[in-house]
Enzyme design. Structure first.
Site, short mmCIF file in Angstrom:
data_model
loop_
_atom_site.label_atom_id
_atom_site.label_comp_id
_atom_site.label_asym_id
_atom_site.label_seq_id
_atom_site.Cartn_x
_atom_site.Cartn_y
_atom_site.Cartn_z
NE ARG A 18 -3.76 1.48 0.75
CZ ARG A 18 -4.42 0.68 1.22
NH1 ARG A 18 -5.50 -0.62 1.78
NH2 ARG A 18 -5.94 1.96 1.69
CG HIS A 43 16.28 -13.29 1.89
ND1 HIS A 43 16.93 -14.54 1.73
CD2 HIS A 43 17.18 -12.68 0.38
CE1 HIS A 43 17.70 -15.11 0.60
NE2 HIS A 43 17.80 -14.52 0.24
CD GLU A 70 18.08 -16.03 5.77
OE1 GLU A 70 17.78 -16.35 6.50
OE2 GLU A 70 16.76 -15.15 4.80
CB THR A 100 10.46 -18.41 -1.23
OG1 THR A 100 11.41 -18.23 0.06
CG2 THR A 100 10.58 -19.70 -1.21
CG HIS A 190 12.40 -22.83 2.78
ND1 HIS A 190 13.19 -21.71 2.13
CD2 HIS A 190 11.62 -23.01 2.46
CE1 HIS A 190 11.87 -21.42 1.48
NE2 HIS A 190 11.71 -22.71 1.18
CG HIS A 214 5.05 -17.93 5.23
ND1 HIS A 214 4.97 -16.21 3.83
CD2 HIS A 214 4.09 -18.89 4.57
CE1 HIS A 214 3.41 -17.22 3.07
NE2 HIS A 214 3.07 -18.55 3.61
#
Length: 243
Positions: A18, A43, A70, A100, A190, A214
């Site tokens: 936004r 990252h 990262e 990713t 991960h 995530h």
């Protein structure tokens, strides 16, 4: 107890959708620390689709836990981390257009490049970790690069956890033991979440740190950020639970 480093890339993704500064990335990072996170991970990617390079510079001034950056060690990335000098740099071989991270380093093929890059970063006082698949030959070659740690790429573990968790963890446990033997520190990350994290922690000897973004941010939509961080920290608590 392995440390929890919260990856805040997804917070930046929401902000960027936004424009403006809502949610405030800096405030979220400080709140994560206040709620118990022992590190903050970012990252940045070349297109700055989530974390911007300026975010990294701004975060360095306020993060008081371990700051982990990262990324693919391109010239721009290396220039950034040399300027910021975080506690840890995690080298990841992702393509510029990757959604990713999806593979670890071929530490045999890229041995010379990794040696040179890692030495350069360590000489500036940064701890270095490199992203690797759970393969013995990649871990053995990682040792030769001079890296301090490896971060095990845990997508395969997470994908197969619910089908057969013993089989899913087996290659990771094997290389974790190898890493210990070689004197390499061990991180993991991960697709780790509240379902699979505790079992991973219980079965990886020497695990020092996990970075999770995530799944943690998705869980925070339901449980709230403070409660979610506490839930993840409980998965990393080595204290045996009563049956």
């Amino acid at each position: 107890m392995a440390k929890l480093s919260v990856n805040i890339n997804k917070i930046a993704t929401i902000r960027n959708a936004r424009g403006g500064n809502n949610p405030d990335l800096i405030k979220v990072a400080l709140d994560c620390e206040r709620f118990g996170a022992q590190g903050i991970t970012v990252h940045p990617r070349p297109d700055e689709r989530h974390i911007r390079y300026q975010d990294v510079l701004d975060l360095k001034n306020v993060v008081t836990t371990e700051f982990n950056i990262e990324g693919n060690p391109t010239p721009d990335f290396l220039e950034l981390v040399k300027k910021v000098k975080p506690e840890q740099v995690t080298l990841v071989p992702d393509a510029p257009d990757a959604i990713t991270s999806n593979a670890g380093w071929d530490t045999v093929k890229h041995q010379a490049f990794l040696k040179l890059t890692i030495k350069e970063l360590k000489d500036l006082g940064m701890r270095v970790s490199i992203f690797v698949d759970p393969l013995a030959e990649m871990v053995e070659a990682a040792k030769e690069t001079g890296t301090d740690r490896i971060e095990l790429y845990t997508e395969a573990y997470a994908k197969n956890y619910h089908q057969n968790r013993e089989a899913a963890i087996a290659p990771y446990k094997s290389v974790a033991m190898l890493a210990q033997k070689l004197g390499l520190g061990l991180n993991a990350g991960h697709d780790l979440d509240l379902d699979n994290l505790k079992y991973l922690h219980q079965n990886l000897p020497g695990l020092l740190e996990v970075s999770i973004g995530h799944a943690l941010i998705c869980d925070a939509l339901y449980y709230g950020l403070e409660n979610t961080i506490q839930l993840y920290l409980r998965q990393l608590d080595p204290t045996p639970t009563l049956p």
